[in-house]
Motif scaffolding. Sequence first.
Motif, PDB file in Angstrom:
ATOM      1  N   ALA A 194       0.704  -1.188  -0.070  1.00  0.00           N
ATOM      2  CA  ALA A 194      -0.221  -0.058   0.062  1.00  0.00           C
ATOM      3  C   ALA A 194       0.746   1.212  -0.043  1.00  0.00           C
ATOM      4  N   ASN A 195       2.236   1.393   0.880  1.00  0.00           N
ATOM      5  CA  ASN A 195       3.021   2.467   0.957  1.00  0.00           C
ATOM      6  C   ASN A 195       4.285   2.151   0.749  1.00  0.00           C
ATOM      7  N   ASP A 196       4.861   3.200   0.257  1.00  0.00           N
ATOM      8  CA  ASP A 196       6.555   3.248  -0.018  1.00  0.00           C
ATOM      9  C   ASP A 196       7.089   3.544   1.042  1.00  0.00           C
ATOM     10  N   LEU A 197       6.638   3.121   2.350  1.00  0.00           N
ATOM     11  CA  LEU A 197       7.492   3.505   3.488  1.00  0.00           C
ATOM     12  C   LEU A 197       8.099   2.268   4.308  1.00  0.00           C
ATOM     13  N   LEU A 204       2.700  16.668  16.718  1.00  0.00           N
ATOM     14  CA  LEU A 204       1.900  17.664  15.908  1.00  0.00           C
ATOM     15  C   LEU A 204       0.544  17.845  16.828  1.00  0.00           C
ATOM     16  N   GLU A 205      -0.170  16.698  16.808  1.00  0.00           N
ATOM     17  CA  GLU A 205      -1.320  16.758  17.766  1.00  0.00           C
ATOM     18  C   GLU A 205      -1.511  17.243  19.352  1.00  0.00           C
ATOM     19  N   VAL A 219       5.884  11.900  14.621  1.00  0.00           N
ATOM     20  CA  VAL A 219       5.405  13.347  14.187  1.00  0.00           C
ATOM     21  C   VAL A 219       3.932  13.553  14.256  1.00  0.00           C
ATOM     22  N   GLY A 220       3.169  12.770  13.968  1.00  0.00           N
ATOM     23  CA  GLY A 220       1.664  12.993  14.190  1.00  0.00           C
ATOM     24  C   GLY A 220       1.505  13.158  15.332  1.00  0.00           C
ATOM     25  N   VAL A 258       9.732   0.404   7.849  1.00  0.00           N
ATOM     26  CA  VAL A 258       9.048   0.536   9.136  1.00  0.00           C
ATOM     27  C   VAL A 258       9.586   1.568   9.861  1.00  0.00           C
ATOM     28  N   THR A 274       7.823   4.760   8.911  1.00  0.00           N
ATOM     29  CA  THR A 274       6.236   4.663   9.353  1.00  0.00           C
ATOM     30  C   THR A 274       6.457   5.119  10.637  1.00  0.00           C
ATOM     31  N   ARG A 275       7.201   4.596  11.739  1.00  0.00           N
ATOM     32  CA  ARG A 275       7.442   4.964  13.263  1.00  0.00           C
ATOM     33  C   ARG A 275       7.697   6.205  13.290  1.00  0.00           C
ATOM     34  N   ARG A 276       8.615   6.837  12.526  1.00  0.00           N
ATOM     35  CA  ARG A 276       8.957   8.310  12.583  1.00  0.00           C
ATOM     36  C   ARG A 276       7.840   9.217  12.240  1.00  0.00           C
ATOM     37  N   LEU A 277       6.934   8.944  11.392  1.00  0.00           N
ATOM     38  CA  LEU A 277       5.657   9.651  10.892  1.00  0.00           C
ATOM     39  C   LEU A 277       4.834   9.463  12.150  1.00  0.00           C
ATOM     40  N   ALA A 278       4.681   8.467  12.860  1.00  0.00           N
ATOM     41  CA  ALA A 278       3.607   8.119  13.841  1.00  0.00           C
ATOM     42  C   ALA A 278       3.887   9.085  14.918  1.00  0.00           C
TER      43      ALA A 278
END
Lengths: 209, 87
Positions: B61-64, B79-80, B75-76, B66, B69-73
């Motif tokens: 599904a995604n070009d990420l 940000l929240e 960051v998300g 592991v 993906t963890r880094r983005l989680a």
Amino acid sequence: MTTEPQATTKSGQDETVEQQIQQLRELFADAPDIGKQALENVIPELTSQVSQPRYQVESAGRVGVRLGEVSELTMIFPFAPGGAQRLRAFLKVLGGNLDGANKVGSLHDMRFVFLENDTKLLFCTAFDGEWDPYIDDFATKIPDYLDILDCALEGWPGIRSPEAKDYLASHQITAEGWYVSNPDLTVAEITRLKRLGKAFDELLDKISD
Amino acid sequence: MLFATAYDGDWDAYIDDFATKIPDFLDIIDSAWDGWPGIRSPEAKDYLAKYQVTAEGWYVANDLTVAETRRLARVGKALEEFLDKIS
């Protein structure tokens, strides 16, 4: 007796983690030395993992298991006469790349593997949530692709048939072990985070300009 | 037994990762198989490769990775929390 639900066995018998590990040790008495020694090496780590799992393995619905948001699906089908040849030709046209399935928003990954001299097909996916909505998602978004692929299988009734789900479920085997690196993240959430990350990087670039 | 995984990057580095990080868990699992030489054996990789069947079709599904993906989680989440604070 224990008060921790995760410390009981699948059959619901009340056994402590220590009792389960002891039973494992007894079973491994006949194992090759490599396995026996490896078990002894990890007993403390294993005990803590079994006592305090990060996630519980749950049912994915009709068949299969789930960790957090992510479920597993493993199916093995007999090929119809000529089916393996047709499916291989179709997959070859795509270069083995099934990127067209990105319309199915609940799909993490998917593979087609030919087994036993092209007599059987292994189909495995990782997907979000429950079995029934996932199959519906496939059937709604890419019904024709599904029929092109699945008409290679013996007895495939067609995705628009009321028997399609029973056919699929009857060929599924539930995994005995399942691992997901980020069980909390659905495909939709990962895609959202990717956009967010990109926007955030662009913002930082602008500020630093 | 059927064993299937999705992993980042190249085969050799991935098997090395397993062998370095969780050799004993690997040996507990793999010693159930006929002829498993042990992950510390020089024959381990040949044994594994011999039983692998390459897929004829593959979808992701995604070009990420592991790690990404963890880094983005993270960051998300940050940000929240930041948005919650300034609101």
